[in-house]
Motif scaffolding. Structure first.
Motif, PDB file in Angstrom:
ATOM      1  N   VAL A 154     -20.997  62.365 -30.737  1.00  8.58           N
ATOM      2  CA  VAL A 154     -20.523  62.921 -29.470  1.00  8.58           C
ATOM      3  C   VAL A 154     -19.422  61.988 -28.994  1.00  8.58           C
ATOM      4  N   TYR A 155     -18.200  62.501 -28.875  1.00 11.23           N
ATOM      5  CA  TYR A 155     -17.106  61.583 -28.554  1.00 11.23           C
ATOM      6  C   TYR A 155     -16.214  62.099 -27.443  1.00 11.23           C
ATOM      7  N   HIS A 156     -15.642  61.134 -26.726  1.00 16.01           N
ATOM      8  CA  HIS A 156     -14.642  61.396 -25.684  1.00 16.01           C
ATOM      9  C   HIS A 156     -13.402  61.923 -26.394  1.00 16.01           C
TER      10      HIS A 156
ATOM     11  N   GLY B  42     -24.021  59.471 -48.045  1.00 21.21           N
ATOM     12  CA  GLY B  42     -24.585  60.792 -48.236  1.00 21.21           C
ATOM     13  C   GLY B  42     -25.222  61.433 -47.022  1.00 21.21           C
ATOM     14  N   TYR B  43     -24.871  61.000 -45.817  1.00 19.89           N
ATOM     15  CA  TYR B  43     -25.364  61.743 -44.650  1.00 19.89           C
ATOM     16  C   TYR B  43     -24.359  62.816 -44.266  1.00 19.89           C
ATOM     17  N   GLU B  44     -24.829  63.734 -43.455  1.00 15.25           N
ATOM     18  CA  GLU B  44     -23.972  64.843 -43.043  1.00 15.25           C
ATOM     19  C   GLU B  44     -23.478  64.556 -41.626  1.00 15.25           C
ATOM     20  N   LEU B  45     -22.163  64.654 -41.419  1.00 12.73           N
ATOM     21  CA  LEU B  45     -21.601  64.278 -40.122  1.00 12.73           C
ATOM     22  C   LEU B  45     -21.101  65.498 -39.347  1.00 12.73           C
ATOM     23  N   THR B  46     -21.517  65.617 -38.097  1.00 18.24           N
ATOM     24  CA  THR B  46     -20.985  66.657 -37.215  1.00 18.24           C
ATOM     25  C   THR B  46     -20.271  65.955 -36.075  1.00 18.24           C
ATOM     26  N   THR B  47     -19.072  66.383 -35.740  1.00 14.55           N
ATOM     27  CA  THR B  47     -18.383  65.751 -34.614  1.00 14.55           C
ATOM     28  C   THR B  47     -18.324  66.732 -33.455  1.00 14.55           C
ATOM     29  N   ILE B  48     -18.665  66.258 -32.285  1.00 12.88           N
ATOM     30  CA  ILE B  48     -18.719  67.097 -31.091  1.00 12.88           C
ATOM     31  C   ILE B  48     -17.892  66.441 -30.002  1.00 12.88           C
TER      32      ILE B  48
ATOM     33  N   ARG C 132     -30.174  70.172 -34.401  1.00 10.53           N
ATOM     34  CA  ARG C 132     -31.188  69.151 -34.623  1.00 10.53           C
ATOM     35  C   ARG C 132     -30.760  68.013 -35.542  1.00 10.53           C
ATOM     36  N   PRO C 133     -29.730  67.255 -35.151  1.00 13.03           N
ATOM     37  CA  PRO C 133     -29.375  66.110 -35.981  1.00 13.03           C
ATOM     38  C   PRO C 133     -30.459  65.041 -35.899  1.00 13.03           C
ATOM     39  N   ASP C 134     -30.567  64.241 -36.972  1.00 16.27           N
ATOM     40  CA  ASP C 134     -31.559  63.162 -36.950  1.00 16.27           C
ATOM     41  C   ASP C 134     -31.138  62.070 -35.978  1.00 16.27           C
ATOM     42  N   TYR C 135     -29.821  61.808 -35.962  1.00 18.01           N
ATOM     43  CA  TYR C 135     -29.319  60.760 -35.074  1.00 18.01           C
ATOM     44  C   TYR C 135     -28.079  61.248 -34.346  1.00 18.01           C
ATOM     45  N   VAL C 136     -27.910  60.789 -33.140  1.00 23.67           N
ATOM     46  CA  VAL C 136     -26.681  61.076 -32.401  1.00 23.67           C
ATOM     47  C   VAL C 136     -25.996  59.748 -32.087  1.00 23.67           C
ATOM     48  N   LEU C 137     -24.725  59.658 -32.454  1.00 18.63           N
ATOM     49  CA  LEU C 137     -23.925  58.500 -32.061  1.00 18.63           C
ATOM     50  C   LEU C 137     -23.035  58.938 -30.906  1.00 18.63           C
ATOM     51  N   MET C 138     -22.667  58.007 -30.054  1.00 17.57           N
ATOM     52  CA  MET C 138     -21.825  58.396 -28.921  1.00 17.57           C
ATOM     53  C   MET C 138     -20.682  57.419 -28.697  1.00 17.57           C
TER      54      MET C 138
ATOM     55  N   ASN D 288     -33.279  57.593 -31.174  1.00 22.88           N
ATOM     56  CA  ASN D 288     -32.363  58.065 -32.215  1.00 22.88           C
ATOM     57  C   ASN D 288     -30.961  58.320 -31.669  1.00 22.88           C
ATOM     58  N   PHE D 289     -30.750  57.903 -30.458  1.00 23.47           N
ATOM     59  CA  PHE D 289     -29.465  58.134 -29.782  1.00 23.47           C
ATOM     60  C   PHE D 289     -28.816  56.761 -29.570  1.00 23.47           C
ATOM     61  N   ILE D 290     -27.666  56.546 -30.230  1.00 23.31           N
ATOM     62  CA  ILE D 290     -27.049  55.215 -30.205  1.00 23.31           C
ATOM     63  C   ILE D 290     -25.620  55.313 -29.690  1.00 23.31           C
ATOM     64  N   GLY D 291     -25.327  54.587 -28.624  1.00 24.34           N
ATOM     65  CA  GLY D 291     -23.956  54.565 -28.103  1.00 24.34           C
ATOM     66  C   GLY D 291     -23.200  53.371 -28.636  1.00 24.34           C
ATOM     67  N   VAL D 292     -21.873  53.431 -28.542  1.00 24.64           N
ATOM     68  CA  VAL D 292     -21.068  52.273 -28.895  1.00 24.64           C
ATOM     69  C   VAL D 292     -21.227  51.254 -27.768  1.00 24.64           C
ATOM     70  N   TRP D 293     -20.600  50.075 -27.894  1.00 25.14           N
ATOM     71  CA  TRP D 293     -20.802  49.057 -26.854  1.00 25.14           C
ATOM     72  C   TRP D 293     -20.232  49.454 -25.498  1.00 25.14           C
ATOM     73  N   TRP D 294     -19.359  50.459 -25.456  1.00 23.76           N
ATOM     74  CA  TRP D 294     -18.844  50.919 -24.160  1.00 23.76           C
ATOM     75  C   TRP D 294     -19.761  51.961 -23.539  1.00 23.76           C
ATOM     76  N   SER D 295     -20.819  52.306 -24.265  1.00 20.47           N
ATOM     77  CA  SER D 295     -21.769  53.286 -23.722  1.00 20.47           C
ATOM     78  C   SER D 295     -23.113  52.628 -23.498  1.00 20.47           C
ATOM     79  N   GLY D 296     -23.096  51.369 -23.181  1.00 20.71           N
ATOM     80  CA  GLY D 296     -24.380  50.689 -23.046  1.00 20.71           C
ATOM     81  C   GLY D 296     -24.446  49.744 -21.866  1.00 20.71           C
TER      82      GLY D 296
END
Lengths: 358, 427
Positions: B169-171, B191-197, B217-223, B246-254
């Motif tokens: 999930v990105y700005h 080998g993971y599958e990436l979706t960008t939102i 239903r992704p296993d993990y969400v990055l932000m 399972n939801f991990i933000g970058v250092w600007w999202s924490g």
């Protein structure tokens, strides 16, 4: 006093219908041009160029563009930011695609491309008007920004989606990129502004302009007296977008040098230019300049006075700046809905009659 | 020594024009606008660290520091105006805390010869010092961040991510798009599958994005979020009952601003950490004594100890260390921006440096060199404890996948060099 008409006789239609029929006005105009071309380039520094003159000149072009559409032809538009983005991205694609062609030609071509896009989004204006058209152009704004963000071809597939202006020169003088001298930035914008204002003034006082104004004042009546609404409205969209495209191209290439579409050409930009023509005066070329000056200079001035002069906290000054600018916009709409241009016109009238008012 | 330097500085002060006597650290802050929640604590921390140096040590190397603040509102045009307004004051280094402004300033600072430090943000490929002579982004950049997040996921999945689904999930701006390339490369590798939102500026409206996440239903969400976007995303994730760990933000999202509004729903949310968190470091005692109690705290003084305040301290500390280094190299207290650049390029942060500054173990040890302006690419993971209202660091320093990232950095920076006719340095 200053605006004395005694001794200023016009003996031909040509004399009477010139842009500045009063001699004093005409000389003032020449004086402004002389200062703009002959004095400012020699004394300008980076700060004055980047913070004051270049944005002022570029926004003046955009305001002239929107004024033609909204002020002269009566078609309300909220798509200015989107059209500026078209100009910027067209300029970027042309600059990177044809590096050997002069940047001046690229800027003009960007204006042309924006004109074509503007006509496309102007088509609904044949069936709808007023607020409904405003919404249609608002759609243009959001669609264009979305498009430039979505399709990587527009930003040459760069990882960040930003576009960066490469270095280009005119007659051997660098005008884009980081090594541009302040005076070169200023001069290229000034040349475009003068050319645009000159074209706009002559279009609006000729047959085309009268057709636009007829449509603005009452479209049905205009149609009855033989104005083709299709031609008039679409030409207004084309000419307006042409200027806005030029403004967008200069905004990106000369002023900022790197642009991110959502941030630089968002809906705020559309509102900003709309405020400029409302404050400056609808249907007036001078008003476009006055409005651009007001909206660009006032925040910078307030900031310098409050933070630089009085040493206030930056956030307090920024909030106060919002309040003052917003308050002044409201005040203007109430006290003088026709804007700064009308105030200037009234002042001139008063001065011409002084000291014997009726 | 200090006294001697101070006397010298004082004599210099009397002889030279008073404006040139200070070491100027401009702060292009934003205390207004949609990103103010992130801008205020950072600007406070940045200013307070230099106040501390002035009050406690009498400046850097005996020369007083001066922080000039200029409000940008996270707006690039205002950022340019601020840069032009402050660059003539002898500004030593710019830290705009905005990717948009960074992109504006990269060519300008290079032409003007003033260093730019984009700590953990900005243009990632600026890590290649061969191309970007005046831009630094140590100790870690976005591509490191993306890789650190993936490495953390590898750790908790026993080293195998094949068949997993990861959503980003990105700005929807230059900032948010930065990690996509790296995540794509890593997806091919692991080998993971990436979706960008994408989420559009400023990020208050994310219903449809989270609907898509609920459906896929992704296993993990990055932000990759900043400002108001983070709080909304965390709230939305809580609303669809996405497992927070399972939801991990970058250092600007924490930061605290991001998780507090969601209350208990945010419990277990993870984010990357560029540096240590919490106010258990000795420096906070000094700040209390010399800055807060002296009534010289920046802003409202209510941000002390927060994550982004610590980041402001860290950024200021790295700048001050580089200034010290520059003074050492050139043997003068009154350094110029060009000397500051040399100091940044020769910067070395050791455990002893951190300890000496009252921040033991706060960040990684690293050394900057002519061709590596990006630092080691180390980061940690922190997790939010909603009951204690506290971030806890849950991992050691994680090393990013430098094989993948260095190749991308070289590719992108060399493309930039070719576009702008830049000659390679450091040969």
């Amino acid at each position: 006093m200053l605006y004395r008409e005694a001794g200023d006789f016009h003996t031909s239609y040509k004399d009477d219908s010139q842009t500045f029929p009063i001699k004093f006005d005409r000389y003032r105009y020449y004086a402004v041009l002389a200062v703009a071309f002959g004095v400012i380039p020699f004394i300008i520094n980076d700060y004055w160029a980047s913070a004051v003159f270049v944005p002022f000149l570029i926004y003046a072009i955009a305001a002239i563009g929107l004024n033609i559409l909204t002020g002269y032809c009566g078609q309300v538009s909220l798509g200015t930011g989107g059209f500026m983005a078209v100009g910027a991205y067209a300029c970027y694609k042309l600059m990177t695609g044809f590096p050997d062609v002069s940047i001046v030609i690229h800027v003009i071509l960007s204006g042309g491309i924006t004109a074509a896009v503007g006509v496309l989004f102007g088509l609904p204006s044949l069936r709808i008007k007023g607020f409904y058209l405003a919404v249609a152009t608002l759609a243009a704004q959001f669609f264009l920004v979305w498009l430039f963000n979505k399709v990587p071809w527009f930003y040459n597939y760069s990882a960040s989606g930003q576009i960066n202006a490469p270095e280009r020169s005119v007659l051997g003088v660098v005008v884009t990129g980081p090594n541009t001298e302040a005076w070169a930035k200023y001069m290229i914008c000034l040349v475009f502004v003068v050319a645009c204002a000159w074209i706009a003034r002559n279009l609006t006082r000729g047959a085309t302009g009268r057709r636009w104004m007829a449509i603005r004042d009452m479209d049905i009546a205009a149609e009855i007296i033989g104005v083709n609404p299709l031609g008039a409205k679409l030409s207004a969209f084309a000419v307006s977008s042409f200027f806005i495209g030029i403004a967008g191209a200069l905004f990106f290439s000369v002023y900022l040098g790197a642009v991110e579409v959502g941030e630089a050409f968002g809906i705020n930009k559309s509102f900003l230019v709309l405020f400029m023509i409302i404050i400056g005066g609808l249907g007036s070329i001078f008003g476009s300049f006055a409005g651009a000056a007001f909206m660009v200079l006032l925040p910078v001035l307030l900031k310098n006075v409050l933070v630089g002069g009085l040493g206030w906290a930056t956030d307090l000054a920024a909030h106060l700046e919002f309040m003052i600018v917003g308050g002044l916009i409201v005040l203007f709409l109430i006290v003088e809905p026709h804007g700064l241009a009308q105030l200037w016109r009234l002042t001139k009238e008063k001065l011409r009659l002084w000291p014997f008012p009726h | 020594m200090k006294l001697k330097l101070a006397t010298m500085a004082l004599t210099g002060l009397m002889a030279a024009a008073p404006a040139m006597a200070d070491l100027v650290f401009p702060s292009l802050s934003y205390r207004t606008g949609p990103y103010a929640a992130g801008g205020i604590p950072f600007a406070d921390g940045y200013a307070d660290y230099f106040t501390l140096l002035n009050e406690r040590d009498g400046g850097i190397g005996g020369v007083m520091t001066n922080v000039i603040e200029c409000e940008t509102g996270y707006n690039t045009e205002k950022g340019v105006e601020c840069y032009e307004a402050t660059k003539g004051e002898g500004s030593l280094v710019y830290q705009p805390l905005s990717t948009g402004i960074t992109y504006q300033l990269i060519p300008k600072v290079t032409a003007d010869g003033i260093p730019l430090h984009t700590m953990g943000y900005g243009r990632t490929s600026a890590a290649n010092g061969k191309v970007f002579s005046h831009v630094f982004n140590y100790p870690a950049n976005y591509w490191d961040g993306a890789s650190i997040a993936v490495n953390h996921l590898l750790d908790i999945n026993g080293g195998d991510l094949s068949g997993k689904k990861i959503a980003l999930v990105y700005h929807n701006s230059a900032y948010g798009k930065e990690p996509i390339r790296t995540l794509e490369e890593l997806s091919a590798k692991h080998g993971y599958e990436l979706t960008t939102i994408a989420v559009d500026h400023p990020g208050q409206e994310q219903k449809s994005q989270w609907l898509q996440i609920r459906r896929e239903r992704p296993d993990y969400v990055l932000m990759w979020g900043w400002g108001v976007m983070n709080q909304v995303a965390i709230q939305e994730a809580a609303n669809i009952r996405f497992p927070m760990e399972n939801f991990i933000g970058v250092w600007w999202s924490g930061s605290e601003n991001d998780v507090l509004p969601a209350g208990d729903g945010a419990n277990g949310y993870k984010s990357l950490a560029l540096h240590g968190t919490g106010s258990d470091y000795p420096i906070y005692a000094d700040i209390q004594k010399y800055v807060v109690d002296a009534g010289k705290a920046a802003g409202a003084g209510d941000q002390i100890g927060s994550v982004l305040y610590s980041r402001g301290l860290y950024a200021a500390m790295l700048a001050a260390e580089a200034a010290k280094k520059a003074q050492e190299i050139h043997g003068t207290g009154d350094i110029t921006p060009a000397m500051m650049r040399d100091g940044m390029e020769a910067l070395e942060i050791t455990a002893a440096t951190l300890e000496g500054n009252g921040m033991p173990g706060f960040g990684p040890e690293f050394a900057v060199s002519c061709d590596n302006h990006g630092g080691p690419g180390l980061g940690m993971v922190q997790q939010w404890d909603a009951t204690a209202k506290k971030w806890n660091i849950i991992t050691d320093m994680i090393q990013s996948d430098k094989d993948v990232i260095n190749a991308l950095v070289v590719e992108d920076s060399e493309a930039f060099a070719a576009e702008n006719n830049i000659e390679m340095r450091c040969n």
